[in-house]
Enzyme design. Sequence first.
Site, short mmCIF file in Angstrom:
data_model
loop_
_atom_site.label_atom_id
_atom_site.label_comp_id
_atom_site.label_asym_id
_atom_site.label_seq_id
_atom_site.Cartn_x
_atom_site.Cartn_y
_atom_site.Cartn_z
N ASN A 171 0.84 -1.13 0.05
CA ASN A 171 0.09 -0.01 -0.09
C ASN A 171 0.86 1.22 -0.08
O ASN A 171 1.85 1.15 0.63
CB ASN A 171 -0.72 0.04 1.24
CG ASN A 171 -1.89 1.14 1.28
OD1 ASN A 171 -2.66 1.11 0.39
ND2 ASN A 171 -1.64 2.20 2.03
N TYR A 175 0.58 9.87 4.74
CA TYR A 175 0.32 10.14 5.87
C TYR A 175 1.51 11.00 6.47
O TYR A 175 2.71 10.68 6.36
CB TYR A 175 0.27 8.94 6.67
CG TYR A 175 -0.38 7.70 6.30
CD1 TYR A 175 -1.90 7.65 5.74
CD2 TYR A 175 0.15 6.43 5.77
CE1 TYR A 175 -2.35 6.62 5.15
CE2 TYR A 175 -0.41 5.55 5.18
CZ TYR A 175 -1.68 5.42 4.95
OH TYR A 175 -2.66 4.53 4.33
N ARG A 176 0.94 12.48 7.07
CA ARG A 176 2.19 13.08 7.38
C ARG A 176 2.86 12.71 8.47
O ARG A 176 2.33 11.57 9.33
CB ARG A 176 1.42 14.40 7.92
CG ARG A 176 0.82 14.21 9.39
CD ARG A 176 0.19 15.37 9.86
NE ARG A 176 -0.20 15.41 11.03
CZ ARG A 176 -1.64 15.60 11.67
NH1 ARG A 176 -2.25 16.14 10.77
NH2 ARG A 176 -1.74 15.39 12.88
N GLU A 267 -1.45 0.91 -5.15
CA GLU A 267 -1.45 2.47 -5.48
C GLU A 267 -0.01 2.36 -6.57
O GLU A 267 -0.27 3.37 -7.60
CB GLU A 267 -0.89 3.49 -4.47
CG GLU A 267 -2.28 3.83 -3.63
CD GLU A 267 -2.51 2.80 -2.65
OE1 GLU A 267 -1.86 1.91 -2.59
OE2 GLU A 267 -3.51 3.18 -1.73
N ASP A 316 -4.33 21.93 10.23
CA ASP A 316 -4.60 21.06 9.37
C ASP A 316 -5.67 21.54 8.28
O ASP A 316 -6.01 22.78 8.10
CB ASP A 316 -5.44 19.84 9.96
CG ASP A 316 -4.95 18.55 9.55
OD1 ASP A 316 -4.92 18.11 8.44
OD2 ASP A 316 -4.73 17.61 10.37
#
Length: 516
Positions: A171, A175-176, A267, A316
């Site tokens: 995968n 993600y930060r 992906e 955010d």
Amino acid sequence: MAYDDLRDWISALERAGELKRVRAEVDPILEITEITDRVSKSADGGPALLFENVKGYRGWHVLINQFGSARRMRMALGVDSLDEIATRIHQFLDVKSPDGLLEKIKMLPMLAEMGKFFPKTVASGQCKEVIRRDDFDLLQMPVLQCWPKDAGRFITLPCVITRDPKTGKRNVGMYRMQVYDARTAGMHWQRQKVAAEHYRDAMRSAIPHVGRPPSAAAVDLMARTGGGAIEAEGERPQGKMEVAVAIGTEPALAFAAVIPAPPDVEEFMIAGFLRQKPVELVKCETVDLEVPATAEIVLEGYVNLDELRTEGPFGDHTGFYSLEDLYPVFHVTCVTHRKNPIYATTIVGKPPMEDAWMGKAIERIFLPLMRVTLPEIVDVNLPVEAVFHNLMIVSIRKSYPGHARKVMNGIWAMGQAMFTKCIVVVDEDCDVQNVRDVVLRVANHIDPERDIQFTLGPVDSLDHSSRLPNFGSKMGIDATRKWPTEGFTRPWPDEIRMDEATKRRVDAMWKKLGID
Ligand SMILES: Cc1cc2nc3c(=O)[nH]c(=O)nc-3n(C[C@H](O)[C@H](O)[C@H](O)COP(=O)(O)O)c2cc1C
């Protein structure tokens, strides 16, 4: 059009007049955000920015806002219109079994195209030009502190690669990562995301079945990391899960990392589909994972199954700070990078920002996929101002009583659309892209007590208003015309519209009227 790597993409942006090089010295602490925020809020999202003189980071360049306009988003995916991608997806979904040789032959180009989707593992790549097993420090990269109240410096555009311990499938998720020190960073995969499920699966297999209720420590740990595995009896899980992170990839892969794809679709394949050329991968040095061969920077490492640390707050994309929470800790074992690497990043904050354009592209590309399950959907609009998951406006071809509610429930059951806090359903003759028209319909068509439906379920981790973190209510508004079979027996009025003949007569006399 497939870009070989980030540099090829930067050259294309520059040729198209879509990139500004900034030679003045700027600080990665707050200043890059303030500059980029102003640019993002300018007409059409402003240009991509390449900062060439970053304070304290001689030799490093920082790329930001690469996806930040409709045009760049189309360029990134090599199309003139995002609908082209939707059409290609539709063609693949529309395949019927071939009847006879001729039809089989007609399918060959499609099969040949499919061959381009699969990633290719190659012996070596530019991401290995420099290999650092010991002498590295995450803050050797110009990682931004984005907003004043951020807990620190965050890697904001990483392609995080994990492997499903059950199936071996990979995968890539964006993600930060909050940099804690030279060798550790937070791994902010929210609990409903695919890598978080890989992490829980790794935990499930790491907890020995001991035939008694799980210890408080195991329950606590499991609960805080998503809870799904509480039924797995045993002790605190031991062990680790390997993770690799690619920063600065060609644009199709970075975009694919954001796409809410079904968990079992790699992906790397999506990126191959988008760029119509395979993604080339190389094996990592210290972990059993593959990374894009041309990435600017690769971080290899692992997360311990029993280690969490406070992550956040972070300014955010909701326009508010996401609150601190516990997340796994990424330990770096090796850094590889190209010579003179380019650090690709983004900022999020009050919309519109760069991610707004990525979200709009996802909205277009996902429409045909939504229609596989809900063929009655005509169009969808996720207004940027509502930060995507907070509001979805959807038009449907209504065919039976209660149809709007069926669509709402279908959307809440569909992957990351589960997070949609408010779904507004209108009839097919309403243009969902015209928010004025939508507001007119909703305000006029609803009897609130009758037409608003509440439900409970998982909500986005970033939602600061839900009764509990990650769990709360959602609302659906049925703004379609109500039918007698839905219990509405009063007459429904016609919408006011001028007849065509009068419009044509007025068109003909318009100039003579001297009004404009
Ligand atoms: C710039 C940017 C930053 C993101 N940061 C996070 C994050 O920190 N955590 C997270 O769970 N999702 C984040 N997302 C959203 C995920 O990338 C998105 O939900 C993606 O589909 C997750 O991939 P997955 O389905 O493979 O888990 C971010 C998206 C963008 C565009």
